[in-house]
Each structure stands twice: as structure tokens, then as C-alpha cells.
Design a protein around this motif. Structure first.
Motif, short mmCIF file in Angstrom:
data_model
loop_
_atom_site.label_atom_id
_atom_site.label_comp_id
_atom_site.label_asym_id
_atom_site.label_seq_id
_atom_site.Cartn_x
_atom_site.Cartn_y
_atom_site.Cartn_z
N ALA A 217 0.83 -1.20 0.00
CA ALA A 217 0.00 0.00 0.00
C ALA A 217 0.87 1.26 0.00
CB ALA A 217 -0.94 -0.01 1.21
N HIS A 218 1.96 1.21 0.75
CA HIS A 218 2.85 2.36 0.82
C HIS A 218 3.52 2.62 -0.53
CE1 HIS A 218 5.78 5.22 2.35
NE2 HIS A 218 6.76 4.47 1.86
N ARG A 219 3.89 1.58 -1.22
CA ARG A 219 4.55 1.73 -2.52
C ARG A 219 3.62 2.40 -3.54
NH1 ARG A 219 6.64 -4.02 -4.04
NH2 ARG A 219 7.74 -2.95 -5.73
N PHE A 220 2.33 2.10 -3.46
CA PHE A 220 1.38 2.76 -4.35
C PHE A 220 1.07 4.19 -3.88
CE2 PHE A 220 0.57 -1.47 -6.03
CZ PHE A 220 0.28 -1.21 -7.36
N ALA A 221 1.06 4.38 -2.56
CA ALA A 221 0.77 5.71 -2.02
C ALA A 221 1.80 6.73 -2.47
CB ALA A 221 0.70 5.65 -0.49
N ILE A 222 3.04 6.28 -2.66
CA ILE A 222 4.10 7.18 -3.15
C ILE A 222 3.70 7.81 -4.48
CG2 ILE A 222 6.47 7.22 -4.04
CD1 ILE A 222 7.14 5.06 -1.96
N HIS A 223 2.88 7.08 -5.26
CA HIS A 223 2.45 7.57 -6.57
C HIS A 223 1.04 8.15 -6.54
CE1 HIS A 223 5.96 5.80 -8.60
NE2 HIS A 223 5.81 4.78 -7.76
N GLY A 224 0.56 8.41 -5.33
CA GLY A 224 -0.73 9.08 -5.21
C GLY A 224 -1.94 8.17 -5.24
N ILE A 225 -1.75 6.86 -5.11
CA ILE A 225 -2.87 5.92 -5.11
C ILE A 225 -3.27 5.63 -3.67
CG2 ILE A 225 -3.69 3.65 -5.83
CD1 ILE A 225 -3.05 5.64 -8.13
#
Length: 696
Positions: A547-555
Motif C-alpha cells: 500500500a505504501h509503494r502505491f501511495a508514493i504515486h498518489g494511489i
């Protein structure tokens, strides 16, 4: 006390206090007046060894023994020789010490250590037991005996022996570490971890214990902790290749394939001769890494191939005799694999074997892993014989295959775990090929062919392989549908009101580069969601990390559905919640592509530049979905947007894809079986004709 005795005592005081120059001067003073004084010779020899002058020191100790045979001096010399790696000479000195003094427990214990180093485990255990018999409160002998029992796989005995060592010396860290090793051998991970932690309380910097604990934590799926202890081990012992291998395994489990590659490469550089520890792992990770070029992979694969070949003595096959033996009978084809079970290899093999014409081909299985399941049971019925190679050394396994008179031998593992590639270097069959178990060259010159198709083996990439390409006329794999009916539901976006993209494969394929592109895709399709399903997502920390890896890209996390393992029927049913499946890159979706298509879900993929990147392409072309292959990342996103806007087409695909797959070589098992039979027969005919220059 005479002057000599006084001088020896004075020298010994200096020696024990570390004042080596003063001790050396006194020993030499004694020897000037008494050149053969045995105590001075022996102690000066020990001092010389302490200061790195081993040859001179050993010579002095030998002179001492010549002047006066003494058990303690023999034992001391044995220790020095052992430390120098002169184990055979050390054994002789320990045995001489015991002959001089049979009731000498330290000498028996040290003899056991030397015998253990030469692999004479039973003799080593007998020496340790003799030491314990002479001194029942000898904790180090119990520690050493436990280590031997563990190597003999007598884990319960090892635990009992190690527990006795702990009782005798509760403050001895090595005893607790050894108890942890015994528990680890029995796969009691919780007890092993507890013992290792106790050992570290007593000796916080011991590199071996940190390493051992990291191995247990890795098995427990506690990857963060495992990495912490592995790095602590490496900080204290930077030159241990096994620790770098352990770090690579941890990083690979965490999805950091590039980090794993670096760790495995470091292990290989530290111990090139022991490259079997690192090179297969490195090759497995490197095959799907965008950072490793096909040429770099080929170079590493060739290096491993040369190492395997250097340890083999290939069998010589008489072509005329082989032809005579094969005449009038079905061609004997051996399949070597650790994955004859619920695994991609089993999935792509089962339906094909069920339709093999036994009058043309006699399939024989060679299992290299003991695990079996329902798929194994079904596969066994399709082989004429089933042999286990588990526990056999490489030469014995090769001789077993040779003795069975196999004509064509197929590797179904490549550089995956429990592979038998070293066996192929012995050339137990005159024709050898690799197929479906891996997705790059084996690097093994003894393997003649790699089986693929025109999509995974384009002519422009033939230089990626040491094997000759053998192209099947259609797709190079055939999917085995599940043995139960899973109904295809209607397009989920019609009822959900939003698009759901999905990926159900290995998380190691979901690199940061892939996440960046998938995030761009999600941003381009309003209110869309991504459904990731993988056994690794049962771990809460991996869910959070993803989840954190996607959050970096605004997801935002609410746009992700992260789901772990489920029973096979529920796994297939989960595709009914996906509108479009996504293939990662460069390690494209293989088995999950076939499964998605079977469930009516089209797959979007990015065109690649190597075998592993073409797998999804091959299946899509075969299913008539060539327009789902994007030539660029921008096209990948544009196609996703266009396809989601064409709901009618998606709904039609949903209803017709399964039938389309069944009508193609990807799903038509009888048709594929005839193609594979023809390939095996053609390989054999080429061997008989010695026409090695022809190309398919």
C-alpha cells in the motif's frame, strides 16, 4: 627449583600475560645453554605460531616431541596443525597423544573435531563420547557431539545432547546456539529462535548466531527482523559467502530482486568455487530483472554451466547402438522436475500427458522434490514409470537415468529450486532439452535445445541462449483447466460501476517500475481499482508495504484490494471480480495469464525483449488477443483507457474467451500432444542423422 625451572616459570608468566618479547628472550636463553630442553622448545614453538611464524613454530614443537614424547605437547601440536588446515597431520598427533595418555579427554575431544572436519562423523561421535565418558561434566564435548548428531540428522538425539551442554554451562553462548541448531534441524522454529536469542544475550556480537537466527526468521516470514540479524552477522564477518546468500534470500522474499542479485553476486565473488550456493539463485532473480541485460544473464549462465561441467564426466553414447535399441519401440522421454504437483509445471503438463500417444512416446518421470499432492496423483497415471531422484548425488542420479535407456531427456526446472541441471551435464541421454520450467538459457552446453515458439524465441534473440531454439508451430505451452467447473460471471464493471484491474501472480514481479506504470494507469481511469491477490499478502507487513509503494504515486489505499491465498476453486472464482488483468514486466505473467483467459478476463501486457517478457505475448497471440500487447508504456496506459471505455467488447470477450482458448493450442491438449510428440521424434531423428547444423 633449579635455574632452568625458574626461567621457564618466569617465561610462562610473561607468555600468559601477553609479554611475548620477554617470554621469547627467556626461552631462547634457556635453549642457548640447553638446545634440547623440551619445555622451552615447545613453548617457544607455541609463541612462534602465535606471532604467525607457523612453520618455525611447528618445527620447534616437533623437536620438543622428539626429545620427550608428551601427551599435552602432542595435543597442542594437533591444535596448531588443525588451525593451519593440516587435518590429517593433526589427527595423527591427537592419536599419538591418546596413545601416550588414554585418559586424556581434551585429546579425544580434539580428535573428534578433526574427524568431523574430514567428514568421518561416526568416528568423531565416538571420540566425543569417549571424552564425555572420561569427563561427564565436559560441556564442550557435548556441544560438539550435538553438532555431529545434527549433521547425521539425528535431531532428537542432538537436542538431548545440546540440552545437557546447556545444563552444564548455562552461560556458554555456543551451547545455546548449538541447541538452536538442533531445534532448527527438527524444524521447531520457535524453540530454535528462543535458543538463538538466549545465545545472543550471552554473546551479542557472535556472527554465527545472528546468521542462524536470520535463517529461522526468514522461514517464519519475519523478513524485517531476518534482515536485521543477517546484516549484523555480516558486519562481524564480512567474508562469509553464506551470509550474503542468506541476505539475498531475504531480499528476494521481500520483493527486492535487484538487492538479492547484488547479494548473490557478492557471495559468488567471495567464494567462486562454491558458486552453487549463489549462482542458481542469482540466475533465477536476474532472468526477470530489467537491470540485467540478456547478455549479462548469458555470461552468468555460462559461468555456472562451466562450473557444473567441471564436476561432471559426461557419458559417451554410441549412435548406432542407441538407434538399434530404440528401433521398434516408443521413444523413451524422461521428464526431470521438482514441480510435478500444483505448480505451473504441473498445470502445463497434466492435460498434455493425458493425450500422449504411448505407441509413439513412453513418458518417464524423475522427481527431484518429495512434495506430492492431488496433481501428483493425477500425473503419475500419465507416466509409464515414476522415479524419485531425491537424496541421490548427481552422479548416481545421472547413472539412474542412463540405466533406464532414456532417449530424450527434458529439464522442467532450469534455475529454479531443487533443479537437477548438474545431472544434465553428465549427458545421461543422447538428446537433452529444456522446456516450460524456466524462461532463459540454462547455460548448460550439454542441453541441446530450448523448446519455445516464434514469440518467445524470435530469431533476433537466438544469441541469448547456449541451447539451439526448437520452435513449436503454435504456443509452447498448453493450459490444464481446473478439475472442477468454475462458472464465468458477467463483467463486474457493469454492476460495480467502476473498473477493476487485477494481478494474481508473484509479488516479486511487481517492481517499483511496474507500480509506477500501474499507478499511472489507475490515475488515467477514473475511480478504477486494482485487485492484487498472492499468498505473500497473507502477511500484514507486506500488505502495508505494498500500500505504501502505491501511495508514493498518489494511489490511496482504498483503491487497492490486497488479498492472500485461498483454496483453488475460490482462487479461480476471484477472477469474477476482475475486468482486466495486468501483466507485469519484464517478468510477464505466465500461468496467471492462462488462468485469467480461462475465466474470461483479457490480459494487458507490454512487449518485451527476452523470453521471460514474451510469455504473456505468446498466450495472447495464441488466443487471438494480439491487440492487447502494448508496444510502449504510453500505449499500455492508452490501451487500458480504450478497453475500459468499450464495455460491449469486454462483455463479449467475457462470454467467449474460454471457448477461444479451448479452440487454440493453448487449450487444445490433444492437438498440443501431437505437436510435442512430433518435436521429440524430430529431435531424435536429427540425432540419428547427426544433423546438428539444421535449425528449426
Amino acid at each position: 627449583m633449579n635455574d632452568t625451572e625458574a626461567q621457564l616459570d618466569s617465561a610462562l608468566v610473561h607468555h600468559r600475560a601477553g609479554r611475548l618479547a620477554q617470554a621469547k628472550a627467556l626461552y631462547e636463553q634457556i635453549l642457548r645453554t640447553q638446545p634440547g630442553q623440551p619445555d622451552a622448545l615447545h613453548r617457544l614453538g607455541l609463541l612462534a605460531c602465535q606471532t604467525g611464524q607457523h612453520e618455525a613454530g611447528i618445527a620447534l614443537m616437533e623437536r620438543s616431541l622428539a626429545a620427550r614424547p608428551d601427551a599435552v605437547c602432542c595435543n597442542d601440536l594437533g591444535i596448531v596443525l588443525s588451525e593451519r588446515g593440516q587435518v590429517a597431520q593433526a589427527i595423527e598427533r591427537y592419536r599419538r597423544a591418546i596413545a601416550l595418555r588414554p585418559d586424556y579427554p581434551e585429546a579425544h575431544n580434539n580428535l573428534g573435531n578433526a574427524l568431523k572436519d574430514t567428514g568421518e562423523l561416526e568416528a568423531a561421535a565416538a571420540s566425543y563420547r569417549k571424552a564425555i565418558g572420561l569427563r561427564p561434566d565436559f560441556p564442550q564435548a557435548y556441544v560438539n557431539l550435538s553438532a555431529v548428531q545434527r549433521r547425521q540428522k539425528a535431531y532428537l538425539l542432538a537436542i538431548g545432547t545440546a540440552q545437557r551442554a546447556v545444563q552444564l554451562a548455562p552461560g556458554l553462548a555456543e551451547a545455546h546456539n548449538n541447541l538452536g541448531n538442533a531445534y532448527h534441524g527438527l524444524d521447531d522454529l520457535a524453540a530454535a529462535a528462543a535458543s538463538y536469542r538466549r545465545a545472543l544475550e550471552l554473546d551479542p556480537v557472535d556472527s554465527n548466531t545472528h546468521h542462524n537466527l536470520s535463517l529461522v526468521l526468514l522461514k517464519q516470514g519475519r523478513y524485517g527482523e531476518a534482515q536485521l540479524h543477517c546484516r549484523r552477522a555480516m558486519a562481524a564477518c564480512t567474508s562469509n559467502a553464506s551470509m550474503h546468500v542468506c541476505l539475498g534470500d531475504i531480499l528476494r522474499a521481500q520483493g527486492d530482486m535487484d538487492g538479492a542479485i547484488d547479494a548473490y553476486r557478492a557471495a559468488h565473488q567471495l567464494d567462486p568455487g562454491g558458486a552453487t550456493l549463489a549462482l542458481p539463485r542469482l540466475l533465477f532473480c536476474a532472468a526477470g530483472s530489467a537491470r540485467v541485460t540478456p547478455q549479462q544473464f548469458l555470461d552468468d549462465a555460462r559461468r555456472y554451466g562451466r562450473l557444473m561441467a567441471s564436476r561432471a564426466r559426461p557419458f559417451v553414447h554410441d549412435r548406432q547402438k542407441r538407434a538399434a535399441r530404440a528401433a521398434g519401440r516408443p521413444l523413451r522421454v524422461g521428464f526431470v522436475s521438482p514441480d510435478l504437483r500444483q505448480h505451473p509445471v504441473g498445470i502445463f503438463l497434466e492435460s498434455v500427458l493425458a493425450h500422449i500417444d504411448r505407441t509413439r512416446i513412453e513418458p518417464i518421470a524423475y522427481a527431484t522434490h518429495p512434495a506430492e499432492d492431488d496433481v501428483t496423483a493425477r500425473l503419475k497415471a500419465h507416466f509409464s514409470a515414476w522415479h524419485s531422484l531425491v537424496g541421490l548425488d548427481t552422479e548416481s542420479a545421472a547413472r539412474r537415468i542412463l540405466g533406464d535407456g532414456i532417449d530424450v531427456l527434458i529439464d522442467l526446472a532450469g534455475h529454479t529450486a531443487w533443479s537437477a541441471l548438474p545431472v544434465f551435464c553428465w549427458k545421461p541421454a543422447p538428446v537433452q532439452s529444456t522446456w516450460i520450467g524456466f524462461f532463459a538459457t540454462t547455460g548448460c552446453e550439454a542441453i541441446d535445445y530450448i523448446i519455445g515458439d516464434r514469440y518467445v524465441l524470435p530469431a533476433s534473440e537466438e544469441h541469448h541462449f547456449v541451447e539451439k531454439p526448437w520452435r513449436l508451430p503454435d504456443c509452447y505451452v498448453c493450459f490444464t483447466p481446473p478439475p472442477y467447473d468454475v462458472e464465468v460471471a458477467s463483467l463486474p464493471m457493469l454492476s460495480a460501476g467502476t473498473v477493476t484491474f487485477g494481478y494474481f501472480g508473484k509479488l516479486t514481479k511487481v517492481t517499483d517500475d511496474v507500480i509506477a506504470l500501474w499507478s499511472q494507469l489507475l490515475c488515467s481511469v477514473e475511480r478504477s481499482r486494482l485487485f492484487l491477490k498472492a499468498p505473500a499478502l497473507d502477511a500484514r507487513d507486506l500488505q502495508q508495504a505494498m500500500a505504501h509503494r502505491f501511495a508514493i504515486h498518489g494511489i490511496a489505499p482504498e483503491r487497492l484490494t490486497l488479498e492472500g491465498a485461498s483454496p483453488r476453486d475460490q482462487y479461480f472464482a476471484a477472477y469474477n471480480r476482475v475486468d482486466i488483468a495486468l501483466s507485469p514486466f519484464p517478468y510477464s505473467a505466465g500461468t496467471t495469464t492462462a488462468e485469467a483467459l480461462w475465466m474470461g478476463v483479457p490480459v494487458l501486457c507490454l512487449a518485451g525483449d527476452r523470453f521471460v517478457a514474451h510469455i504473456c505475448e505468446s498466450m495472447l497471440h495464441t488466443a487471438g488477443l494480439g491487440d492487447w500487447i502494448a508496444a510502449s508504456r504510453q500505449a499500455y496506459v492508452e490501451k487500458a483507457v480504450a478497453f475500459t471505455n468499450d464495455r460491449a467488447r469486454l462483455a463479449h470477450l467475457r462470454k467467449t474467451l474460454r471457448a477461444r482458448v479451448l479452440a487454440s493450442s493453448l487449450g487444445d491438449a490433444p492437438r498440443f500432444a501431437r505437436t510435442l510428440e512430433a518435436a521429440f521424434r524430430a529431435m531424435w531423428d536429427r540425432y540419428l542423422a547427426a544433423d546438428d547444423s539444421a535449425q528449426m
